[in-house]
Scaffold this active site. Structure first.
Site, PDB file in Angstrom:
ATOM      1  N   HIS A 158      33.242  25.505 -14.876  1.00  0.00           N
ATOM      2  CA  HIS A 158      34.506  25.309 -15.612  1.00  0.00           C
ATOM      3  C   HIS A 158      35.675  24.962 -14.681  1.00  0.00           C
ATOM      4  CE1 HIS A 158      32.556  26.554 -19.238  1.00  0.00           C
ATOM      5  NE2 HIS A 158      32.360  27.802 -18.835  1.00  0.00           N
ATOM      6  N   ASP A 193      23.907  25.516 -19.284  1.00  0.00           N
ATOM      7  CA  ASP A 193      24.677  26.705 -19.662  1.00  0.00           C
ATOM      8  C   ASP A 193      25.088  26.587 -21.139  1.00  0.00           C
ATOM      9  OD1 ASP A 193      26.562  28.938 -18.004  1.00  0.00           O
ATOM     10  OD2 ASP A 193      27.454  28.232 -19.885  1.00  0.00           O
TER      11      ASP A 193
HETATM   12 ZN   LIG Z   1      28.448  29.962 -19.790  1.00  0.00          ZN
END
Ligand SMILES: [Zn+2]
Length: 349
Positions: A158, A193
């Site tokens: 992220h 993910d």
């Molecule tokens: Zn994650």
């Protein structure tokens, strides 16, 4: 295969994050690393501590302004009277302009997308070591090992060039991909993910030399909300080099594996010389984030499919939170991957 990890990565210990506005214990704990390391050993991997690679891996992806921020912000924050112990932003600028605030509070808002990436005394050092694990795993593969597993914690997918977010500070998968680029003209990043790999997408969005592909829970109702949609395809020279596969909530093994087939088909026609897998294990049916419903045997099949691809591969740990299945899911993935990856590599020779 080696598992690359340094104990200093444990020293980042965030206290809490905000979930639906409520203060909750931060699930990105050092215990995750302990469970994953034990699982990697159980799967037969050999632990290796990465060398100190300094700032070079992080600087290959992140802006100097952002790295200076990460390095100094904790100490600066302590000088603010009445401030929280950890650095947590309370302003979130939309569409940041050219102005760069001098204030610590302003810079925290500038460089942090949300409240789930608090910066404590040890955060920067731990994130650097996590980045070293990724870079060193890439070096091992460039030296001829068919695959390596970087136990990156804190995770990275992220994190953008100049933004922390979602438990992430330095983008380990992007660092691995950039490192591998020294040995091959095209590298693919496959992110499995449960959350979209928005930082990795952002880093390579305008580039044609790194293909980014992400399978994740549909962001219309799931973090990171503002990225990960199917119409995000890249821009400029990178147009057509980003491929998102948002999946309906609670998608199970069959749906996930069907999407993985699509992802791998896209990667095959890109003809990369190496693969980075952003290995989140939080698509698990028992993960606290409850986005998708992959089973433990499902992770074995996912690993086997990726292994069959037969590319030199760096596995980079992303999410996957403490629950009964966490260690078992890593073992299942590594078993599946190891079984087929050797076969594919042998066939190629
Ligand atoms: Zn994650």
């Amino acid at each position: 295969m080696k598992v690359i990890f340094d104990a200093a990565q444990r020293r980042h210990y965030p206290g809490f994050f905000l979930t639906s506005g409520a203060r909750a214990p931060n699930p990105e704990t050092p215990a995750r690393a302990d469970i994953l390391l034990e699982a990697a050993r159980a799967a037969g991997l050999t632990p290796e501590v990465p060398p100190d690679l300094g700032l070079a891996p992080a600087a290959s992806i992140h802006t100097p302004e952002y790295l200076a921020f990460l390095e100094g912000i904790f100490a600066r924050w302590q000088r603010i009277e009445g401030a929280s112990e950890e650095v947590i932003p309370n302003i979130h600028p939309d569409r940041r302009g050219g102005a760069y605030p001098l204030s610590a509070v302003g810079q925290a808002g500038y460089h942090m997308t949300d409240t789930s990436c608090p910066i404590g005394a040890e955060t920067y050092a731990a994130a650097l070591r996590s980045a070293h694990a990724a870079a060193h795993a890439a070096h091992r593969v460039m030296e001829g090992e068919s695959a390596a597993y970087a136990l990156c914690r804190p995770p990275g997918h992220h994190a953008f060039k100049d933004l922390a977010g979602g438990f992430c500070y330095l983008n380990n998968a992007a660092i691995a991909a950039q490192t591998l680029r020294a040995s091959t003209p095209r590298v693919a990043v496959l992110d499995i993910d449960v959350h979209h790999g928005n930082g990795t997408q952002g880093v390579f969005y305008d580039r044609a030399d790194v293909l980014t592909v992400s399978l994740h829970a549909d962001p219309t109702r799931f973090y990171p909300f503002f990225w990960g949609h199917g119409d995000e395809r890249g821009e400029g020279p990178g147009l057509g080099y980003n491929f998102n596969l948002p999946l309906p909530r609670k998608t199970g093994d069959e749906g996930f594996l069907a999407a993985l087939d699509r992802a791998l088909s896209r990667i095959a026609v890109f003809c990369p010389g190496a693969l980075v897998v952003a290995l989140g294990l939080d698509a698990y049916e028992g993960d606290p984030f409850a986005g998708l419903s992959v089973s433990t045997p499902g992770f074995r099949r996912i690993g086997a499919k990726i292994g069959e691809f037969g590319l030199p591969t760096v596995l980079v740990q992303e999410g996957g939170y403490v629950c009964n299945g966490l260690g078992g899911n890593l073992i299942a993935f590594l078993d599946g991957f190891g079984a087929t990856h050797r076969v594919a590599a042998d066939t190629e020779r």
